[in-house]
Design a protein around this motif. Structure first.
Motif, short mmCIF file in Angstrom:
data_model
loop_
_atom_site.label_atom_id
_atom_site.label_comp_id
_atom_site.label_asym_id
_atom_site.label_seq_id
_atom_site.Cartn_x
_atom_site.Cartn_y
_atom_site.Cartn_z
N THR A 94 -68.33 16.47 7.15
CA THR A 94 -69.08 15.82 8.20
C THR A 94 -69.48 14.36 7.53
OG1 THR A 94 -69.91 17.52 9.42
CG2 THR A 94 -70.85 15.47 9.93
N VAL A 95 -70.02 14.63 6.30
CA VAL A 95 -70.36 13.38 5.47
C VAL A 95 -69.15 12.62 5.34
CG1 VAL A 95 -71.01 12.61 3.25
CG2 VAL A 95 -72.35 14.35 4.39
N ALA A 96 -67.99 13.01 5.02
CA ALA A 96 -66.68 12.25 4.81
C ALA A 96 -66.30 11.88 6.00
CB ALA A 96 -65.64 13.34 4.26
N GLY A 97 -66.47 12.49 7.09
CA GLY A 97 -66.21 11.76 8.43
C GLY A 97 -66.92 10.67 8.67
N LEU A 98 -68.21 10.58 8.34
CA LEU A 98 -69.14 9.72 8.79
C LEU A 98 -68.74 8.38 7.78
CD1 LEU A 98 -71.59 8.16 10.23
CD2 LEU A 98 -72.96 9.75 9.00
N GLN A 99 -68.50 8.65 6.39
CA GLN A 99 -68.25 7.70 5.60
C GLN A 99 -67.24 6.79 6.25
OE1 GLN A 99 -68.27 9.57 1.60
NE2 GLN A 99 -69.72 8.07 1.11
N ALA A 100 -65.97 7.52 6.88
CA ALA A 100 -64.98 6.82 7.20
C ALA A 100 -65.39 6.16 8.38
CB ALA A 100 -63.98 8.12 7.67
N LEU A 101 -66.11 6.57 9.29
CA LEU A 101 -66.63 5.78 10.48
C LEU A 101 -67.35 4.48 10.13
CD1 LEU A 101 -66.75 5.64 13.44
CD2 LEU A 101 -68.84 7.13 13.36
N VAL A 102 -68.41 4.62 8.79
CA VAL A 102 -68.92 3.51 8.63
C VAL A 102 -68.21 2.25 8.33
CG1 VAL A 102 -70.58 2.92 6.76
CG2 VAL A 102 -70.90 4.88 7.76
N ARG A 103 -66.78 2.50 7.95
CA ARG A 103 -66.35 1.44 7.39
C ARG A 103 -65.94 0.46 8.63
NH1 ARG A 103 -62.61 5.83 4.34
NH2 ARG A 103 -64.10 5.97 2.62
N GLU A 104 -66.08 1.11 10.13
CA GLU A 104 -65.88 0.48 11.18
C GLU A 104 -66.72 -0.46 11.61
OE1 GLU A 104 -62.71 0.48 12.88
OE2 GLU A 104 -62.09 1.65 11.27
N LEU A 105 -68.14 -0.36 10.92
CA LEU A 105 -69.24 -0.92 11.36
C LEU A 105 -69.46 -2.29 10.83
CD1 LEU A 105 -71.52 2.14 11.34
CD2 LEU A 105 -71.23 0.57 13.26
N ASP A 106 -68.67 -2.78 10.04
CA ASP A 106 -68.81 -4.33 9.46
C ASP A 106 -68.89 -5.11 10.76
OD1 ASP A 106 -68.89 -6.22 7.47
OD2 ASP A 106 -66.80 -6.50 7.76
N GLY A 107 -70.05 -5.73 10.52
CA GLY A 107 -70.45 -6.82 11.61
C GLY A 107 -70.91 -6.38 12.76
N ARG A 108 -71.14 -5.00 12.89
CA ARG A 108 -71.58 -4.37 14.16
C ARG A 108 -72.67 -3.26 14.02
NH1 ARG A 108 -65.91 -1.84 16.37
NH2 ARG A 108 -66.93 -1.82 18.58
N TRP A 109 -73.58 -3.51 12.84
CA TRP A 109 -74.37 -2.96 12.59
C TRP A 109 -75.76 -2.91 13.63
CZ3 TRP A 109 -74.46 1.11 9.41
CH2 TRP A 109 -73.96 1.29 8.22
N SER A 110 -75.85 -3.93 14.28
CA SER A 110 -76.82 -4.10 15.41
C SER A 110 -76.58 -3.40 16.86
CB SER A 110 -77.14 -5.34 15.74
OG SER A 110 -76.04 -6.15 16.14
N THR A 111 -75.15 -2.75 16.86
CA THR A 111 -74.86 -2.02 17.89
C THR A 111 -75.83 -0.90 18.18
OG1 THR A 111 -72.60 -2.40 17.27
CG2 THR A 111 -73.01 -0.59 19.23
N PRO A 112 -76.24 -0.92 19.61
CA PRO A 112 -77.21 0.08 20.21
C PRO A 112 -76.52 1.50 20.08
CG PRO A 112 -77.25 -1.61 21.40
CD PRO A 112 -76.22 -2.12 20.48
N VAL A 113 -77.09 2.51 19.52
CA VAL A 113 -76.52 3.82 19.39
C VAL A 113 -77.23 4.71 20.43
CG1 VAL A 113 -75.88 5.79 17.68
CG2 VAL A 113 -75.57 3.13 17.10
N VAL A 114 -78.17 5.30 19.80
CA VAL A 114 -79.08 6.27 20.54
C VAL A 114 -80.71 6.12 20.26
CG1 VAL A 114 -79.17 7.85 18.49
CG2 VAL A 114 -79.15 8.86 20.77
#
Length: 339
Positions: A94-114
Motif C-alpha cells: 500500500t505504501v508503494a501504491g500511495l507513492q505512485a499516486l503521490v506523483r500525480e499530485l504535482d500542482g494539485r496538493w490543495s485538492t480537497p480530499v476527505v
C-alpha cells in the motif's frame, strides 16, 4: 551539522530518499564509513526505499483522455515490496501504491480530499497515524511531541496529535511531508518486527485496541489504502484495491475487531464476505441464541464500511431475517472507523 551517532541516525531516512540538505550530504557518508551499525541500518533503509519506489513511468491515455498513469504506476510498483513477513506485506504494497499516486499530485496538493483535509493534510495525517506503531517499535518521532495532559483519553490525544502534525506540516512544503511520511514507512518496514513473525506476535495497545504487532501492521495497511483511495477519488483517478491475498487479510482482521466490538450480547447474525474464500463466514454476536439474520457483503464494500466510507444504510448488501440485527452489525462496523 552534528556528526555524532544519534544525530546521523536521525538523518538516515532522508539519506535513503536522497533528501539531505547540502550541509548534511558529506557528514552522513563519512559517519557511515566509520559506524558499522549505522551503515547496516542505512543499507536496509535504502533497499526498502528502492523496492518501494518501483519503476517510474509516464502518464498514458486510455483513449478517452483520462490519465491512466497512476494505475500503471501503482500496478507495477505494488508487487515490488521489500522482503518482509506476510503480515507486513500489505502495508509495504500500500505504501508503494500511495507513492505512485503521490506523483500525480504535482500542482494539485490543495485538492480537497476527505473531512476538511486537502491532499497535503491527508499525507500529514498518515504521518501521524503511523507514528504510534513507529514509536512502539523504537523509532523516533518526525514531528515535535504534543503535550498530553494526564487522564486524556486516547481518542482526545489522537485527535490533538493529528491536528498538531497537520499544523506542523502546513509550515513545510508537501514534498517535505511526503519525504517524512515515506521515510517513516521505510523505517517501519526495516524493523525486525516487520520481518519476524515471532517478534511481531507480541500484543500491544495502540489507538485504543490491543492486538499483536503483526495486526497493527495490517491496521496501518488498511488506513493507508483507505486514504490512497480517498486521494484517487479526489483526483478522479481509479485506485485498484489491494491484491486479493492482502485484501482478505484486511477482511479477516476487520471481522475479528467487529466481533470484539459486538461482544456476546448482540443478536447473532451469520455474516459472510462474498468471493475468494469458501469459509469466509462467521456468526457474530451471542453464541446462546439461534441466528436471527444473514448478511452478505463484498470484501471491498465491507472494508469501505469499516473505513467509514459507506453509511450503514448505503452499503450494498444481501440480507435476510431480522432487520434490526442486521442494522446493528452494519452500524457497529461503521462505528469502528477512526480514519
Amino acid at each position: 551539522m552534528t556528526t555524532d551517532h544519534d544525530g546521523v541516525r536521525e538523518l538516515l531516512g532522508a539519506w535513503a530518499f536522497g533528501a539531505l540538505r547540502p550541509e548534511e550530504e558529506k557528514a552522513v557518508p563519512r559517519h557511515l564509513a566509520e559506524c558499522e551499525s549505522c551503515a547496516a541500518e542505512a543499507e536496509r533503509l535504502r533497499e526498502t526505499v528502492r523496492l518501494l519506489d518501483g519503476p517510474r513511468g509516464t502518464a498514458m491515455s486510455n483513449g478517452s483522455g483520462e490519465s491512466e498513469g497512476v494505475l500503471a504506476l501503482a500496478l507495477r510498483a505494488r508487487p515490488a515490496v521489500p522482503q518482509v513477513a506476510a503480515h507486513a506485506a500489505p502495508y509495504a504494497a500500500t505504501v508503494a501504491g500511495l507513492q505512485a499516486l503521490v506523483r500525480e499530485l504535482d500542482g494539485r496538493w490543495s485538492t480537497p480530499v476527505v473531512h476538511d483535509w486537502d491532499a497535503h493534510a491527508t499525507l500529514a495525517h498518515l504521518l501521524a497515524a503511523d507514528e504510534p506503531l513507529a514509536l512502539r517499535l523504537g523509532l523516533d518521532a518526525r514531528v515535535p511531541a504534543s503535550p498530553v495532559p494526564e487522564g486524556t483519553s486516547w481518542e482526545e490525544a489522537w485527535s490533538a496529535r493529528t491536528a498538531d502534525v497537520i499544523a506542523y506540516e502546513r509550515q513545510r512544503g508537501p514534498e517535505e511531508t511526503v519525504t517524512a511520511w515515506a521515510a517513516q514507512a521505510a523505517a517501519l518496514l526495516a524493523t525486525p518486527e516487520a520481518r519476524d513473525l515471532e517478534r511481531a506476535a507480541l500484543a500491544t495497545t495502540l489507538m485504543g485496541i490491543r492486538l499483536p504487532v503483526a495486526d497493527h501492521f495490517l491496521v496501518r495497511a488498511f488506513e493507508a489504502w483507505i486514504h490512497t483511495d480517498d486521494i484517487g477519488r479526489a483526483l478522479g483517478l481509479a485506485v485498484p484495491p489491494p491484491p486479493e491475498e492482502h485484501l482478505w487479510r484486511l477482511v479477516r482482521l476487520a471481522v475479528r475487531i467487529l466481533g470484539m466490538a459486538l461482544g456476546t450480547a448482540a443478536p447473532p447474525v451469520l455474516f459472510a464476505v462474498a468471493g475468494g474464500e469458501s469459509d469466509a463466514q462467521w456468526v457474530l454476536g451471542s453464541e446462546d441464541e439461534p441466528v436471527r439474520a444473514e448478511l452478505v457483503l463484498e470484501p471491498v464494500d465491507f472494508c469501505l464500511l469499516v473505513g467509514g466510507r459507506y453509511a450503514p444504510e448505503e452499503v450494498p448488501r444481501g440480507a435476510t431475517g431480522d432487520e434490526g440485527a442486521v442494522r446493528n452489525v452494519l452500524e457497529r462496523a461503521a462505528s469502528l472507523s477512526w480514519l
